[in-house]
Design an enzyme around this catalytic site. Sequence first.
Site, PDB file in Angstrom:
ATOM      1  N   LEU A   6      -3.541 -23.496  36.622  1.00 16.78           N
ATOM      2  CA  LEU A   6      -3.688 -24.862  36.944  1.00 16.78           C
ATOM      3  C   LEU A   6      -4.398 -25.263  38.047  1.00 16.78           C
ATOM      4  CD1 LEU A   6       0.362 -25.580  36.836  1.00 16.78           C
ATOM      5  CD2 LEU A   6      -1.410 -25.409  35.167  1.00 16.78           C
ATOM      6  N   ALA A   8      -6.457 -28.581  38.158  1.00 14.28           N
ATOM      7  CA  ALA A   8      -6.938 -29.843  37.863  1.00 14.28           C
ATOM      8  C   ALA A   8      -6.796 -30.877  39.051  1.00 14.28           C
ATOM      9  CB  ALA A   8      -6.231 -30.416  36.633  1.00 14.28           C
ATOM     10  N   GLY A   9      -6.019 -30.342  40.017  1.00 10.53           N
ATOM     11  CA  GLY A   9      -5.580 -31.364  41.123  1.00 10.53           C
ATOM     12  C   GLY A   9      -6.808 -31.980  42.045  1.00 10.53           C
ATOM     13  N   GLN A  78      -7.471 -32.105  31.964  1.00  5.83           N
ATOM     14  CA  GLN A  78      -6.611 -32.889  32.271  1.00  5.83           C
ATOM     15  C   GLN A  78      -7.171 -34.009  32.647  1.00  5.83           C
ATOM     16  OE1 GLN A  78      -3.715 -31.598  35.122  1.00  5.83           O
ATOM     17  NE2 GLN A  78      -2.158 -32.771  34.126  1.00  5.83           N
ATOM     18  N   GLY A  83       1.050 -34.129  36.399  1.00  6.38           N
ATOM     19  CA  GLY A  83       1.958 -32.937  36.957  1.00  6.38           C
ATOM     20  C   GLY A  83       1.918 -31.957  36.068  1.00  6.38           C
ATOM     21  N   THR A  84       2.612 -30.974  36.359  1.00  7.30           N
ATOM     22  CA  THR A  84       2.189 -29.625  35.868  1.00  7.30           C
ATOM     23  C   THR A  84       2.685 -29.377  34.508  1.00  7.30           C
ATOM     24  OG1 THR A  84       4.354 -28.789  36.863  1.00  7.30           O
ATOM     25  CG2 THR A  84       2.271 -28.199  38.199  1.00  7.30           C
ATOM     26  N   ASN A 161      10.633 -21.580  44.386  1.00 10.47           N
ATOM     27  CA  ASN A 161       9.490 -21.301  43.115  1.00 10.47           C
ATOM     28  C   ASN A 161       8.359 -21.149  43.853  1.00 10.47           C
ATOM     29  OD1 ASN A 161       7.975 -21.554  40.914  1.00 10.47           O
ATOM     30  ND2 ASN A 161       8.523 -23.899  40.756  1.00 10.47           N
ATOM     31  N   HIS A 331     -26.522 -23.965  68.972  1.00 10.50           N
ATOM     32  CA  HIS A 331     -26.848 -23.739  70.774  1.00 10.50           C
ATOM     33  C   HIS A 331     -25.554 -24.394  71.451  1.00 10.50           C
ATOM     34  CE1 HIS A 331     -30.807 -24.430  68.740  1.00 10.50           C
ATOM     35  NE2 HIS A 331     -30.173 -25.431  68.389  1.00 10.50           N
TER      36      HIS A 331
HETATM   37  C1  G1P Z   1       5.173 -27.151  42.700  1.00 11.85           C
HETATM   38  C2  G1P Z   1       6.576 -26.735  41.880  1.00 11.85           C
HETATM   39  C3  G1P Z   1       7.593 -26.269  42.987  1.00 11.85           C
HETATM   40  C4  G1P Z   1       6.931 -25.144  43.628  1.00 11.85           C
HETATM   41  C5  G1P Z   1       5.673 -25.268  44.206  1.00 11.85           C
HETATM   42  C6  G1P Z   1       5.105 -24.097  44.939  1.00 11.85           C
HETATM   43  O1  G1P Z   1       5.526 -28.382  43.753  1.00 11.85           O
HETATM   44  O2  G1P Z   1       7.140 -28.197  41.329  1.00 11.85           O
HETATM   45  O3  G1P Z   1       8.747 -26.048  42.265  1.00 11.85           O
HETATM   46  O4  G1P Z   1       7.993 -24.673  44.741  1.00 11.85           O
HETATM   47  O5  G1P Z   1       4.734 -26.099  43.259  1.00 11.85           O
HETATM   48  O6  G1P Z   1       3.936 -24.432  45.382  1.00 11.85           O
HETATM   49  P1  G1P Z   1       4.210 -29.109  43.958  1.00 11.85           P
HETATM   50  O7  G1P Z   1       3.160 -28.324  44.659  1.00 11.85           O
HETATM   51  O8  G1P Z   1       3.712 -29.806  42.786  1.00 11.85           O
HETATM   52  O9  G1P Z   1       4.662 -30.282  44.887  1.00 11.85           O
END
Ligand code: G1P
Length: 416
Positions: A6, A8-9, A78, A83-84, A161, A331
């Site tokens: 991913l 694209a952000g 995208q 969103g992911t 996560n 400098h």
């Molecule tokens: C996303 C996930 C989240 C995870 C995180 C890790 O969050 O939704 O569960 O812990 O990535 O970087 P976001 O970065 O979109 O807020």
Amino acid sequence: MQTVVLAAGQGTRMRPLTDRRPKPMLPVADRPLVAHTVDAAIAAGATRIVLVVGYESDPIVDYFGETYGGVPIEYVHQEAQAGTADAVRTAAPALAAEPFVVLNGDALFADGDLAPLYDGGPAICSVRVDDPTQYGVLDVEDGVVTGIVEKPTDPPSNRINAGAYHFPAAALEWLDVPESERGEHELTDVLERTIDHVDVRPVTLSRWLDVGRPWELLEANEWKIASLVEAAADAERDGAGAEEVHFAGTDRSFAGTVSDDATIEGPVVVEAGATVREGVTIEGPALIRSGATVGPNAYVRGTTLVGENASVGHAVEVKNSVLMAGAAVNHLSYVGDSVLGRDVNFGAGTVVANLRHDDESVELTVKGERVSTGRRKFGVVLGDEAKTGIDTNINAGVTLSTGATTKPGESVTRDR
Ligand code: G1P
């Protein structure tokens, strides 16, 4: 295994560094950030990569091309960053009806850590953090993930996560999740559906960094420059020559040109086409990239990246900083714990503060709010092509936007 990355952000929390480039292309040691993710995926067993791109996608496509590291690369666009889960849904037509891995394109992993994600059945990478409230938090029972709650105020554990998932083929049917409270279609909701159907293993990472804010770009470079130059040091000890490893070690072999009157201590890589002139001291870890010039009479320390064609001139001290390509500090200057964008120019005598008198952590503006960097030492963030007048002082925690200027003799204490 097929792998979706991913990328694209917009990287809004990195502004102004992402005004003109996507966050995945920010420099981390000798590569863009997302190349570290893709390299980790390939090392772990990715056989095909689908890159989801969106904001400022051209440099990403130019960098990876059609194949990278012997692996075919495909791109899907995208249109809106919704969103992911939406990103993976966009990638779905490019995926075979087989298990797939999804990786956030702004996460850094340690060598070897992703292998267990690829080996075996469905899984999710996790790490333990002190403050889990900004992440998805996992519930694990008997070695199986039993739940995930996104950004909880009352987290069930500190196991979060890490944004690296191994989904079964069936999950391709579960991507159409409703909008979450923050108005996005989230992969964590797809994970919820997945754990209702199959066992998902937690894979614990030894180290992980989510690169979202400017000081995390410094941390990313601290980590990956140290790894790069230490690997070069090991290779040299194993007898590889300067051509292969361009490592500055005890017998001082360099791919670049280093004056006999320079002092190089610790692991330092001077790339081919870089020049370190007389009177310079570099205390590694440091990476001096191709086309860069350091000196004469400069002092580089901490973990510093001197980017391609950047220059560090006479009587300049640079500590623990990232100088992007073409940045010039020529400098009588001090730069500490700072990020200087592409083609930034420091007027003579420009000095940066990186420490508060009250010893509190330095704050920085992120999306319009002052937030703590958590670092006692943090300097400044300058957008691409910012230019300072001679004798400018810039206070710790100040951001200058893309193309901003300062007048001679100014003391800059607020963002500009
Ligand atoms: C996303 C996930 C989240 C995870 C995180 C890790 O969050 O939704 O569960 O812990 O990535 O970087 P976001 O970065 O979109 O807020």
